[in-house]
Design a protein around this motif. Structure first.
Motif, PDB file in Angstrom:
ATOM      1  N   ALA A  22       0.837  -1.209   0.000  1.00  9.94           N
ATOM      2  CA  ALA A  22       0.000   0.000   0.000  1.00  9.94           C
ATOM      3  C   ALA A  22       0.865   1.249   0.000  1.00  9.94           C
ATOM      4  O   ALA A  22       2.034   1.215   0.376  1.00  9.94           O
ATOM      5  CB  ALA A  22      -0.905   0.006   1.231  1.00  9.94           C
ATOM      6  N   PHE A  23       0.243   2.339  -0.438  1.00 14.02           N
ATOM      7  CA  PHE A  23       0.816   3.679  -0.329  1.00 14.02           C
ATOM      8  C   PHE A  23      -0.170   4.506   0.477  1.00 14.02           C
ATOM      9  O   PHE A  23      -1.375   4.367   0.306  1.00 14.02           O
ATOM     10  CB  PHE A  23       0.969   4.336  -1.711  1.00 14.02           C
ATOM     11  CG  PHE A  23       1.941   3.638  -2.607  1.00 14.02           C
ATOM     12  CD1 PHE A  23       3.293   3.881  -2.496  1.00 14.02           C
ATOM     13  CD2 PHE A  23       1.497   2.767  -3.581  1.00 14.02           C
ATOM     14  CE1 PHE A  23       4.201   3.245  -3.342  1.00 14.02           C
ATOM     15  CE2 PHE A  23       2.386   2.130  -4.429  1.00 14.02           C
ATOM     16  CZ  PHE A  23       3.740   2.372  -4.307  1.00 14.02           C
ATOM     17  N   GLN A  24       0.338   5.365   1.367  1.00  6.32           N
ATOM     18  CA  GLN A  24      -0.546   6.213   2.160  1.00  6.32           C
ATOM     19  C   GLN A  24       0.034   7.618   2.224  1.00  6.32           C
ATOM     20  O   GLN A  24       1.217   7.801   2.513  1.00  6.32           O
ATOM     21  CB  GLN A  24      -0.696   5.681   3.586  1.00  6.32           C
ATOM     22  CG  GLN A  24      -1.578   6.552   4.448  1.00  6.32           C
ATOM     23  CD  GLN A  24      -1.669   6.042   5.882  1.00  6.32           C
ATOM     24  OE1 GLN A  24      -1.127   5.010   6.228  1.00  6.32           O
ATOM     25  NE2 GLN A  24      -2.352   6.782   6.712  1.00  6.32           N
ATOM     26  N   GLU A  25      -0.812   8.602   1.936  1.00  5.42           N
ATOM     27  CA  GLU A  25      -0.402   9.990   2.054  1.00  5.42           C
ATOM     28  C   GLU A  25      -0.355  10.381   3.527  1.00  5.42           C
ATOM     29  O   GLU A  25      -1.223   9.995   4.305  1.00  5.42           O
ATOM     30  CB  GLU A  25      -1.405  10.884   1.317  1.00  5.42           C
ATOM     31  CG  GLU A  25      -1.033  12.333   1.299  1.00  5.42           C
ATOM     32  CD  GLU A  25      -2.003  13.150   0.470  1.00  5.42           C
ATOM     33  OE1 GLU A  25      -1.580  14.172  -0.054  1.00  5.42           O
ATOM     34  OE2 GLU A  25      -3.176  12.753   0.354  1.00  5.42           O
ATOM     35  N   GLY A  39      10.473  15.571   5.957  1.00 10.62           N
ATOM     36  CA  GLY A  39      10.165  15.824   4.551  1.00 10.62           C
ATOM     37  C   GLY A  39       9.338  14.747   3.887  1.00 10.62           C
ATOM     38  O   GLY A  39       9.085  14.810   2.692  1.00 10.62           O
ATOM     39  N   ALA A  40       8.904  13.741   4.639  1.00 13.45           N
ATOM     40  CA  ALA A  40       8.112  12.662   4.055  1.00 13.45           C
ATOM     41  C   ALA A  40       6.715  13.151   3.704  1.00 13.45           C
ATOM     42  O   ALA A  40       6.092  13.878   4.465  1.00 13.45           O
ATOM     43  CB  ALA A  40       8.027  11.492   5.021  1.00 13.45           C
ATOM     44  N   LYS A  41       6.251  12.767   2.533  1.00 19.60           N
ATOM     45  CA  LYS A  41       4.891  13.088   2.095  1.00 19.60           C
ATOM     46  C   LYS A  41       4.001  11.859   2.069  1.00 19.60           C
ATOM     47  O   LYS A  41       2.785  11.973   2.104  1.00 19.60           O
ATOM     48  CB  LYS A  41       4.925  13.718   0.698  1.00 19.60           C
ATOM     49  CG  LYS A  41       5.620  15.048   0.644  1.00 19.60           C
ATOM     50  CD  LYS A  41       5.627  15.578  -0.776  1.00 19.60           C
ATOM     51  CE  LYS A  41       6.440  16.851  -0.865  1.00 19.60           C
ATOM     52  NZ  LYS A  41       6.635  17.259  -2.263  1.00 19.60           N
ATOM     53  N   SER A  42       4.630  10.689   1.979  1.00 19.76           N
ATOM     54  CA  SER A  42       3.875   9.439   1.865  1.00 19.76           C
ATOM     55  C   SER A  42       4.594   8.320   2.596  1.00 19.76           C
ATOM     56  O   SER A  42       5.782   8.408   2.879  1.00 19.76           O
ATOM     57  CB  SER A  42       3.727   9.026   0.399  1.00 19.76           C
ATOM     58  OG  SER A  42       3.123  10.034  -0.352  1.00 19.76           O
ATOM     59  N   LEU A  43       3.829   7.273   2.866  1.00 24.51           N
ATOM     60  CA  LEU A  43       4.385   6.041   3.421  1.00 24.51           C
ATOM     61  C   LEU A  43       4.150   4.926   2.416  1.00 24.51           C
ATOM     62  O   LEU A  43       3.099   4.864   1.776  1.00 24.51           O
ATOM     63  CB  LEU A  43       3.684   5.667   4.726  1.00 24.51           C
ATOM     64  CG  LEU A  43       3.952   6.557   5.924  1.00 24.51           C
ATOM     65  CD1 LEU A  43       3.005   6.191   7.056  1.00 24.51           C
ATOM     66  CD2 LEU A  43       5.392   6.432   6.378  1.00 24.51           C
ATOM     67  N   GLN A  45       4.055   0.822   2.264  1.00 24.81           N
ATOM     68  CA  GLN A  45       4.081  -0.412   3.042  1.00 24.81           C
ATOM     69  C   GLN A  45       4.713  -1.496   2.188  1.00 24.81           C
ATOM     70  O   GLN A  45       4.193  -1.859   1.134  1.00 24.81           O
ATOM     71  CB  GLN A  45       2.683  -0.849   3.466  1.00 24.81           C
ATOM     72  CG  GLN A  45       2.713  -2.107   4.308  1.00 24.81           C
ATOM     73  CD  GLN A  45       1.343  -2.580   4.723  1.00 24.81           C
ATOM     74  OE1 GLN A  45       0.339  -1.943   4.443  1.00 24.81           O
ATOM     75  NE2 GLN A  45       1.304  -3.711   5.389  1.00 24.81           N
ATOM     76  N   ILE A  46       5.875  -1.966   2.632  1.00 18.61           N
ATOM     77  CA  ILE A  46       6.594  -3.040   1.953  1.00 18.61           C
ATOM     78  C   ILE A  46       6.564  -4.232   2.887  1.00 18.61           C
ATOM     79  O   ILE A  46       7.171  -4.190   3.955  1.00 18.61           O
ATOM     80  CB  ILE A  46       8.033  -2.629   1.614  1.00 18.61           C
ATOM     81  CG1 ILE A  46       8.013  -1.379   0.731  1.00 18.61           C
ATOM     82  CG2 ILE A  46       8.781  -3.772   0.956  1.00 18.61           C
ATOM     83  CD1 ILE A  46       9.363  -0.788   0.461  1.00 18.61           C
ATOM     84  N   ASP A  47       5.829  -5.240   2.473  1.00 13.91           N
ATOM     85  CA  ASP A  47       5.545  -6.381   3.328  1.00 13.91           C
ATOM     86  C   ASP A  47       4.953  -5.849   4.639  1.00 13.91           C
ATOM     87  O   ASP A  47       3.882  -5.282   4.620  1.00 13.91           O
ATOM     88  CB  ASP A  47       6.775  -7.269   3.520  1.00 13.91           C
ATOM     89  CG  ASP A  47       7.193  -7.930   2.196  1.00 13.91           C
ATOM     90  OD1 ASP A  47       6.309  -8.207   1.371  1.00 13.91           O
ATOM     91  OD2 ASP A  47       8.393  -8.134   1.989  1.00 13.91           O
ATOM     92  N   ASP A  48       5.649  -5.962   5.774  1.00 18.78           N
ATOM     93  CA  ASP A  48       5.095  -5.496   7.051  1.00 18.78           C
ATOM     94  C   ASP A  48       5.733  -4.207   7.542  1.00 18.78           C
ATOM     95  O   ASP A  48       5.450  -3.770   8.652  1.00 18.78           O
ATOM     96  CB  ASP A  48       5.267  -6.579   8.122  1.00 18.78           C
ATOM     97  CG  ASP A  48       4.420  -7.800   7.825  1.00 18.78           C
ATOM     98  OD1 ASP A  48       3.381  -7.650   7.161  1.00 18.78           O
ATOM     99  OD2 ASP A  48       4.805  -8.905   8.258  1.00 18.78           O
ATOM    100  N   LYS A  49       6.604  -3.590   6.749  1.00 16.32           N
ATOM    101  CA  LYS A  49       7.314  -2.389   7.192  1.00 16.32           C
ATOM    102  C   LYS A  49       6.796  -1.148   6.474  1.00 16.32           C
ATOM    103  O   LYS A  49       6.427  -1.208   5.305  1.00 16.32           O
ATOM    104  CB  LYS A  49       8.811  -2.536   6.931  1.00 16.32           C
ATOM    105  CG  LYS A  49       9.420  -3.653   7.735  1.00 16.32           C
ATOM    106  CD  LYS A  49      10.894  -3.743   7.524  1.00 16.32           C
ATOM    107  CE  LYS A  49      11.424  -4.918   8.335  1.00 16.32           C
ATOM    108  NZ  LYS A  49      12.841  -5.038   8.299  1.00 16.32           N
ATOM    109  N   LEU A  50       6.778  -0.031   7.199  1.00 15.19           N
ATOM    110  CA  LEU A  50       6.387   1.249   6.619  1.00 15.19           C
ATOM    111  C   LEU A  50       7.644   2.068   6.344  1.00 15.19           C
ATOM    112  O   LEU A  50       8.478   2.253   7.230  1.00 15.19           O
ATOM    113  CB  LEU A  50       5.473   2.014   7.573  1.00 15.19           C
ATOM    114  CG  LEU A  50       4.113   1.378   7.824  1.00 15.19           C
ATOM    115  CD1 LEU A  50       3.367   2.153   8.892  1.00 15.19           C
ATOM    116  CD2 LEU A  50       3.302   1.323   6.541  1.00 15.19           C
ATOM    117  N   VAL A  51       7.765   2.555   5.109  1.00 16.32           N
ATOM    118  CA  VAL A  51       8.927   3.331   4.699  1.00 16.32           C
ATOM    119  C   VAL A  51       8.452   4.732   4.310  1.00 16.32           C
ATOM    120  O   VAL A  51       7.660   4.878   3.379  1.00 16.32           O
ATOM    121  CB  VAL A  51       9.637   2.664   3.495  1.00 16.32           C
ATOM    122  CG1 VAL A  51      10.823   3.486   3.047  1.00 16.32           C
ATOM    123  CG2 VAL A  51      10.046   1.239   3.839  1.00 16.32           C
ATOM    124  N   PRO A  52       8.913   5.779   5.016  1.00 15.16           N
ATOM    125  CA  PRO A  52       8.533   7.143   4.635  1.00 15.16           C
ATOM    126  C   PRO A  52       9.318   7.594   3.408  1.00 15.16           C
ATOM    127  O   PRO A  52      10.520   7.336   3.301  1.00 15.16           O
ATOM    128  CB  PRO A  52       8.896   7.971   5.870  1.00 15.16           C
ATOM    129  CG  PRO A  52       9.930   7.183   6.586  1.00 15.16           C
ATOM    130  CD  PRO A  52       9.709   5.749   6.241  1.00 15.16           C
TER     131      PRO A  52
END
Length: 74
Positions: A22-25, A39-43, A45-52
């Motif tokens: 998923a992608f989340q704003e 400076g993150a605008k979105s997250l 979701q890669i497998d179970d981790k969230l990457v800003p």
């Protein structure tokens, strides 16, 4: 298939789209709004981790359209 996004510490990220869930704003009232300080605008979701990432949802959508991974016209 890989797409390139911009990490919050200036790193370029090559992300395998097959692992993206998923992608989340990030919005002001989001529980992840603390990441906006970096400076993150979105997250992403890669497998179970969230990457800003610094890319907005619209930018990510356009990247995926160019790679023919998102429905619609190029």
């Amino acid at each position: 298939m890989f797409i390139q996004l911009h990490g919050v510490k200036g790193a370029r990220l090559l992300i395998n789209i097959e692992h993206v869930r998923a992608f989340q704003e990030i919005t002001d009232d989001s529980k992840y709004a603390v990441n906006k300080e970096s400076g993150a605008k979105s997250l992403v979701q890669i497998d179970d981790k969230l990457v800003p990432v610094k890319d907005s949802i619209l930018e990510i959508r356009n990247i995926m359209k160019k790679a023919d991974l998102f429905g619609g016209e190029k």
